[in-house]
Scaffold this active site. Structure first.
Site, short mmCIF file in Angstrom:
data_model
loop_
_atom_site.label_atom_id
_atom_site.label_comp_id
_atom_site.label_asym_id
_atom_site.label_seq_id
_atom_site.Cartn_x
_atom_site.Cartn_y
_atom_site.Cartn_z
N TRP A 39 2.63 51.74 -20.49
CA TRP A 39 1.75 51.48 -19.34
C TRP A 39 2.39 50.58 -18.28
CZ3 TRP A 39 -3.03 52.38 -17.22
CH2 TRP A 39 -3.54 51.39 -16.37
N ASP A 42 0.42 46.61 -11.67
CA ASP A 42 0.88 45.99 -10.42
C ASP A 42 2.39 45.78 -10.28
OD1 ASP A 42 -1.79 45.47 -10.83
OD2 ASP A 42 -1.64 43.33 -10.56
N GLN A 58 3.70 44.82 -14.04
CA GLN A 58 2.83 44.63 -15.19
C GLN A 58 3.08 45.77 -16.16
OE1 GLN A 58 -0.10 41.92 -15.46
NE2 GLN A 58 1.96 41.35 -14.85
N TRP A 66 -3.42 49.72 -20.97
CA TRP A 66 -3.22 48.31 -20.65
C TRP A 66 -3.36 47.49 -21.94
CZ3 TRP A 66 -5.70 43.62 -20.90
CH2 TRP A 66 -5.24 42.62 -20.04
N ASP A 170 -2.21 35.51 -9.90
CA ASP A 170 -1.35 36.32 -9.04
C ASP A 170 -0.69 35.53 -7.91
OD1 ASP A 170 -2.52 38.22 -10.71
OD2 ASP A 170 -3.94 38.91 -9.20
N GLU A 224 -7.75 39.62 -5.90
CA GLU A 224 -6.53 39.65 -6.70
C GLU A 224 -5.30 39.82 -5.79
OE1 GLU A 224 -7.83 41.34 -10.95
OE2 GLU A 224 -7.58 42.95 -9.50
C1 FRU Z 1 -4.57 43.55 -10.67
C2 FRU Z 1 -4.63 42.68 -11.91
C3 FRU Z 1 -4.16 41.27 -11.58
C4 FRU Z 1 -3.69 40.77 -12.91
C5 FRU Z 1 -3.10 42.00 -13.52
C6 FRU Z 1 -3.26 42.09 -15.02
O1 FRU Z 1 -4.46 44.90 -10.94
O2 FRU Z 1 -5.93 42.68 -12.45
O3 FRU Z 1 -5.14 40.44 -11.00
O4 FRU Z 1 -2.76 39.74 -12.78
O5 FRU Z 1 -3.73 43.11 -12.91
O6 FRU Z 1 -2.53 43.16 -15.52
#
Ligand code: FRU
Length: 498
Positions: A39, A42, A58, A66, A170, A224
């Protein structure tokens, strides 16, 4: 203090080494970053280090869903050809055991500095659930990164009164005259989004400066992935709000990414917002981030997927991809986006039609495929609807429709072969431009890369990005109208050697 490479990170790196080679390149987008394995969400740490472009993301390498967040890593010399590097961060410390969430990177003192959100998520002895998000730092050489002994370097105790202690994430960092600044997402006393500005003379001691802007319930809840940068005469605050409500054709329900443009006074740190618009009008776009290239270009990259439509074919071992990196400029009162100019070096096999009349479903010789760029200029408008059907065969099609009477462009993946109950159609306002001859013109620059389409309309005034996982054999392109459309069309294959 963390070891240079923890057991957890070593495990991921060994697994990556095996699995990346199991996934055939033919299955991947040709010129978009896709997840090495498992997966991806961001983009993170999008930065220049030792003259190369680094992109982290990510990453949950253990499955296509996730999970505890790691940072995956890739590098490029031209934003188009990307090479995977070993994963950079794993959740292996007490302050990030719940995940290494999104963040950013810069080059400082010859080192590559990453700043990210650590998630502390644990049950205390009395059964109390302790959850906090804190900001952390790691330094590296472009491949291996060591977390700072001073972590966490910013905790939610330093936020203004009434701010959420849980939602604080973030960080986006940049260098300024007297040190470093960063913005970070948070929720204010009313529970909706706010962006906090911090400053530091050295990378480890940060002071809260001000609240730059707030949602006040108008633009969703948690804000975010903020970014904050000058663009021409203007200052842009870019955020990705959760839980927004649809407004006209500008915003859709749920997670959006928005540009808040305005004026910024560096001395007082006051940001006066003047305009709020969507960053992208497609079905799949979130959490964009920018870098400042050495030649002064401000380049944006976003996650080309959406939290509510996580579609990916069951047979694939990877899920998630990024948009094409886009150059930003501010003109005619808006932020314009264009694919990085480096893409043009990969154009091959041009096919060109001028003043082509489209009166019925038409195939144009030499125009088909799934990895290409299509430049369409509509110059004659004796029609109400005009359509381009691509990724098309007897069973499937992706649809772009321009309604000239209502001045609306629609992207529609209803017939892309999707078997999930997710949003398939989105519309945006698109007013024709005035051409050099004083007449109306609509310009569409369409990038197709196997499973995605990005439409840059009217020289990048608005962009629509969407994914679709139609089988690759559907590679037809049809032009159609309910009257007579006149247009110039150029097609280039995009050829990226592996
Ligand atoms: C945005 C988010 C961020 C966080 C990350 C976690 O898509 O929710 O705020 O840091 O993804 O994976």
């Amino acid at each position: 203090m963390g070891e240079l490479i923890s057991k957890q990170l070593l495990k991921v790196r060994m697994m990556e080494r095996k699995q990346i080679h199991d996934i055939p390149w033919e299955e991947r987008p040709a010129f978009h970053v896709s997840s090495p394995t498992g997966w991806m969400n961001d983009p993170n740490g999008f930065s220049v280090f030792h003259d190369r472009y680094h992109l982290f993301f990510q990453y949950h390498p253990f499955s296509k869903k996730w999970g505890p967040m790691h940072w995956g890593h890739c590098v490029s010399d031209d934003f188009i050809r990307w090479e995977f590097l070993p994963a950079a961060l794993a959740p292996d410390e007490a302050y990030d055991e719940g995940g290494c969430y999104s963040g950013s990177g810069i080059e400082a003192d010859g080192e590559h500095v990453l700043i990210y959100t650590g998630v502390i998520d644990r049950y205390l002895e009395d059964g109390f659930h302790y959850y906090r998000q804190v900001q952390c730092l790691a330094r590296g050489n472009g491949t291996d990164y060591q977390k700072s002994e001073k972590n966490p370097i910013i905790t939610s105790e330093s936020t203004p009164d009434g701010s959420s202690l849980e939602d604080f994430r973030d960080p986006k960092i940049w260098k300024d005259e007297d040190g470093f600044s960063l913005v970070v997402g948070s929720r204010g006393p009313d529970g909706t989004g706010q962006i906090l500005l911090y400053h530091a003379e050295n990378l480890e001691q940060w002071k809260f400066v001000t609240v730059l802007d707030q949602s006040r319930g108008e633009y969703g809840k948690m804000w975010e992935c903020p970014d904050f940068f000058p663009l021409g005469e203007m200052q842009v605050l870019m955020v990705s709000p959760q839980d927004m409500r649809a407004r006209g054709l500008e915003f859709h329900n749920g997670n959006n990414s928005i540009f808040l443009t305005g004026k910024y006074d560096q001395k007082t740190h006051r940001f006066e917002r003047e305009q709020v618009v969507s960053v992208d009008y497609g079905l799949d776009f979130y959490a964009p981030q920018t870098l400042l290239a050495k030649d002064g270009r401000r380049v944006l990259i976003g996650w080309m997927q959406s939290w509510d439509a996580k579609i990916s074919p069951a047979a694939f071992q990877w899920s998630g991809m990024m948009t094409i990196p886009r150059e930003l400029t501010f003109k005619k009162g808006r932020v314009y986006q264009a694919p990085v100019r480096e893409l043009e070096q990969y154009r091959r096999n041009p096919v060109c039609y001028e003043n082509q009349l489209i009166q019925e479903s038409t195939v144009l010789e030499g125009i088909r495929g799934r990895v290409l760029e299509l430049l369409v200029e509509i110059t004659g408008f004796s029609f109400e609807h005009f359509w381009i059907r691509f990724a098309q065969n007897d069973d499937y099609e992706m649809l772009l429709q321009y309604n000239h009477r209502r001045k609306i462009l629609t992207v529609d993946r209803t017939h892309s072969g999707i078997d999930r109950d997710v949003i398939c159609r989105r519309k945006m306002d698109l007013i024709p431009m005035t051409g050099e001859d004083g007449k109306e013109i609509v310009k569409l620059r369409i990038l197709l890369d196997k499973y995605s389409v990005e439409v840059f309309a009217n020289d990048g005034e608005k962009v629509m990005s969407s994914v679709f996982y139609t089988p690759l054999e559907a590679d037809g392109i049809l032009f159609d109208s309910d009257g007579t459309a006149c247009m110039n069309i150029k097609k280039y294959d995009i050829c990226v050697q592996r």
